[in-house]
Write an enzyme that holds these catalytic residues in place. Structure first.
Site, mmCIF file in Angstrom:
data_model
loop_
_atom_site.group_PDB
_atom_site.id
_atom_site.type_symbol
_atom_site.label_atom_id
_atom_site.label_comp_id
_atom_site.label_asym_id
_atom_site.label_seq_id
_atom_site.Cartn_x
_atom_site.Cartn_y
_atom_site.Cartn_z
ATOM 1 N N ARG B 50 -9.362 28.092 -86.074
ATOM 2 C CA ARG B 50 -9.026 26.697 -85.598
ATOM 3 C C ARG B 50 -7.359 26.838 -85.471
ATOM 4 O O ARG B 50 -6.814 26.419 -84.628
ATOM 5 C CB ARG B 50 -9.118 25.643 -86.383
ATOM 6 N N THR B 51 -6.657 27.099 -86.364
ATOM 7 C CA THR B 51 -5.302 27.137 -86.518
ATOM 8 C C THR B 51 -4.618 27.990 -85.525
ATOM 9 O O THR B 51 -3.930 27.600 -84.765
ATOM 10 C CB THR B 51 -4.971 27.424 -87.825
ATOM 11 N N LYS B 79 -1.641 47.499 -95.446
ATOM 12 C CA LYS B 79 -1.542 48.543 -96.240
ATOM 13 C C LYS B 79 -0.286 49.225 -95.985
ATOM 14 O O LYS B 79 0.313 49.729 -97.109
ATOM 15 C CB LYS B 79 -2.783 49.228 -95.833
ATOM 16 N N ARG B 100 0.368 33.364 -90.843
ATOM 17 C CA ARG B 100 -0.701 32.701 -91.835
ATOM 18 C C ARG B 100 -0.892 34.170 -92.604
ATOM 19 O O ARG B 100 -1.125 35.220 -92.195
ATOM 20 C CB ARG B 100 -1.966 32.526 -91.005
ATOM 21 N N HIS B 128 0.390 24.386 -95.791
ATOM 22 C CA HIS B 128 -0.101 24.444 -94.390
ATOM 23 C C HIS B 128 0.432 23.184 -93.854
ATOM 24 O O HIS B 128 -0.323 22.204 -93.514
ATOM 25 C CB HIS B 128 -1.531 24.593 -94.756
#
Ligand SMILES: Nc1ncnc2c1ncn2[C@@H]1O[C@H](COP(=O)(O)OP(=O)(O)OP(=O)(O)O)[C@@H](O)[C@H]1O
Ligand SMILES: [Mg+2]
Ligand SMILES: [Zn+2]
Lengths: 155, 298
Positions: B50-51, B79, B100, B128
Site C-alpha cells: 500500500r504505502t 548485505k 522504508r 510512519h
C-alpha cells in the site's frame, strides 16, 4: 603541594603534572576510567582510591592521572556518572585549575542505544546520539528513552 | 532541505498546513504537471504494497516519475552496502527519496547522507508519518479534530500507528480512550507524554464499555507473534473483534478506521455499515502523499 594535603596526608603519591578527579560518587571510579577510555592496556600512570571518607559526600572515589589533562568533552561524560565530580588540573605539583562537570545537552558516541532495532546498532557510519533530558537520555534516532542504569550503556 | 521523518517534528500549524494542501490535491485544485520532470527513488528495504503503491500513484498524479528498488536488489544492498552509502549514491540520481527500512532511526540517518529530501515511509517499529497524516486527514474530512473522543483499540504496546496518531491528536485537545488486551497496553512513557500535553487518557476494559461515546474508533492489528500460543491469541483476538452487534446505539458520526491490512479485528459485515471508513482512509493516502511529495520538492 598544599599545606592542608600535607597535614592530612595524600593517600597516594603526589603527581607532578596531570589531572585529579575528585569527589566522584563512591564506587564509580572504574566506570569513570572506562568512559575516559582508560583501560588496563593504556600507558597512563594512574592511581585510584575508592570509598575514601569525604566530608561532603560521606564516601567518594578519587582518580589521579599523570601527564594527562582532560579535554572538555571527556570531562562532560564524567558528569553522567558523577555529577559532583571536580576536576583538578595539576602542574608542577600545584592545583592550577579546578572545574566542575557539566552534563552536555547532546551525547555523541558515549552511550549505546539499548534498542536492538536501532539503526545506530548496525555497521552504519554513525555514532549513537542522545539528547539529555530530565527524565533520561533520549535516542535521537529511534526515540528510545534510557531512564536508569546509564553506566551500563556507556560505550 | 525539508525532510519528513517523524510526526514528532511537527507542530499543529504544520499539520494543518499539510492537511489543507492534501485537501487541495484531493479536490483537484492544483495545476497539472506540478512535479513534471521530477524523479523520486522509492527505496523499500521491507515489503509494503500500500504505502509504496500510494506513493507511486501520488507521484504519477503530479506528473513525476519514480525509480525503485525491488526486494531482491534491496536484500543484496542490505548485505553488501551500508544504508549511508546507498543513500549517498541514490541521492545523485533523483530529486527525492522515499524510504522504508526495517531499522528504527533509518530515515533520520538517511537525512545525514542525502543531498535530496527524504520522506520516511516507515522505519521498523518507529515512525510512519504519512500514515498518521492520512489518519488525521480522514478524520478531519468528517469532523473538526478539536475535542473529539477517539478510541484506540488493539495492540497499543507495539502498534506504532496508534502511538503517532495519539501524539498528533494531542495537539488538538482530544480525549483518548484506550482499549488493549492485557500486556499490550500503551507504554507508560507515551501515556505520560500525552497527559503532559494535557490530553485526557481513559483506559477501558472492553470496547462495549465506551463505543457509544466515541467519534472515532481506531482499530489496530493484534499480532499473533505477541502471544505464547495460537489458542490464547484467538481467545484475546475474538474478544476485541468489532461486529455489527457492537455497533448498536453508537453515535451517528462514528467512524471506524484501521491502517490495514486487517486480520480478524473487524468482521467483514461491518464493511457495509456507514461507520466503516477504512477503505476511504486508504484512498486518502494518495492526496496526503501528493502533498508531502510536492512539499519537499517545491
Ligand atoms: N600534586 C598532587 N598530586 C596528587 N594529588 C593532588 C596533588 N595536589 C592536590 N591533589 C589532590 O587534588 C584534590 C584537590 O586538591 P585541593 O588542594 O584543591 O583540595 P581541596 O581544597 O580539598 O579541594 P576540594 O574543595 O575540591 O575538595 C585533592 O583530592 C588533593 O588530594
Ligand atoms: Mg577536598
Ligand atoms: Zn536508538
Amino acid at each position: 603541594m598544599s599545606k592542608k594535603d600535607t597535614a592530612r596526608g595524600l593517600l597516594v603519591s603526589p603527581i607532578r603534572n596531570g589531572t585529579v578527579i575528585d569527589h566522584i560518587t563512591a564506587g564509580e571510579a572504574l566506570n569513570v576510567l572506562r568512559i575516559l577510555g582508560i583501560t588496563g592496556s593504556t600507558t597512563e600512570c594512574l592511581s585510584i582510591a575508592t570509598n575514601v571518607e569525604s566530608r561532603r559526600l560521606g564516601k567518594k572515589d578519587i582518580v589521579k592521572i599523570e601527564n594527562r589533562e582532560l579535554r572538555k568533552e571527556e570531562v562532560d561524560r564524567i558528569a553522567l556518572l558523577a555529577p559532583q565530580a571536580r576536576i583538578n588540573i595539576i602542574r608542577d605539583y600545584q592545583v592550577v585549575e579546578k572545574k566542575g562537570v557539566e552534563i552536555p545537552r547532546i551525547l555523541k558516541g558515549v552511550v549505546r542505544c539499548p534498542n536492538p532495532g536501532c539503526i545506530t546498532n548496525t555497521n552504519e557510519p554513525v555514532e549513537s546520539t542522545f539528547e539529555v533530558l530530565d527524565k533520561g537520555l533520549h535516542c535521537l534516532y529511534c526515540d528510545w528513552l534510557i531512564k536508569d542504569d546509564i553506566a551500563n550503556h556507556i560505550i | 532541505m525539508y525532510h519528513i521523518i517523524s510526526i514528532r517534528d511537527f507542530e499543529r500549524k504544520d499539520l494543518d498546513y499539510l492537511l489543507d494542501r492534501a485537501e487541495e490535491f484531493e479536490t483537484g485544485r492544483y495545476p497539472p504537471g506540478l512535479l513534471e520532470g521530477k524523479l523520486v527513488a522509492l527505496l523499500f528495504f521491507e515489503p509494503s504494497t500500500r504505502t509504496r503503491m500510494s506513493f507511486a500513484a501520488a507521484l504519477a498524479r503530479l506528473g513525476g516519475q519514480s525509480i525503485s528498488l525491488d526486494s531482491v536488489e534491496a536484500s543484496s544492498i542490505v548485505k553488501g552496502e551500508t544504508l549511508a552509502d546507498t543513500i549517498r549514491v541514490v541521492s545523485g540520481y533523483v530529486d527525492a527519496i522515499v524510504l522504508r527500512h526495517p531499522r528504527e532511526g533509518a530515515a533520520r540517518l538517511a537525512t545525514e547522507f542525502a543531498s535530496v529530501p527524504v520522506i520516511n515511509a516507515g522505519d521498523g517499529a518507529g515512525q510512519h508519518p504519512s500514515q498518521t497524516l492520512l489518519d488525521l486527514y480522514t478524520i478531519r474530512k468528517s469532523m473538526p479534530l478539536d475535542g473529539i473522543n477517539v478510541g484506540l483499540l488493539g495492540d497499543l504496546r507495539y502498534g506504532r500507528t496508534a502511538h503517532s496518531l495519539a501524539l498528533a491528536l494531542s495537539l488538538y485537545g482530544v480525549t483518548l480512550h484506550t482499549i488493549a488486551p492485557g500486556g499490550l497496553e500503551m507504554p507508560v512513557n507515551i501515556t505520560l507524554k500525552l497527559r503532559e500535553r494535557g490530553v485526557e487518557v481513559v483506559e477501558h476494559a472492553s470496547v462495549e464499555e465506551v463505543i457509544r461515546e466515541l467519534d472515532v474508533l481506531y482499530v489496530t492489528r493484534i499480532q499473533r507473534e505477541r502471544f505464547p500460543d495460537t489458542a490464547s491469541y484467538y481467545n484475546v483476538a475474538s474478544s476485541y473483534r468489532i461486529t455489527t452487534q457492537l455497533l448498536e446505539g453508537v453515535r451517528d458520526n462514528l467512524m471506524i478506521l484501521h491502517p490495514l491490512p486487517r486480520a480478524g479485528e473487524i468482521d467483514p459485515a461491518v464493511d457495509r455499515t456507514p461507520y466503516a471508513r477504512y477503505f476511504e482512509q486508504a484512498r486518502n493516502g494518495v492526496p496526503v502523499r501528493m502533498a508531502l511529495l510536492h512539499e519537499v520538492m517545491r
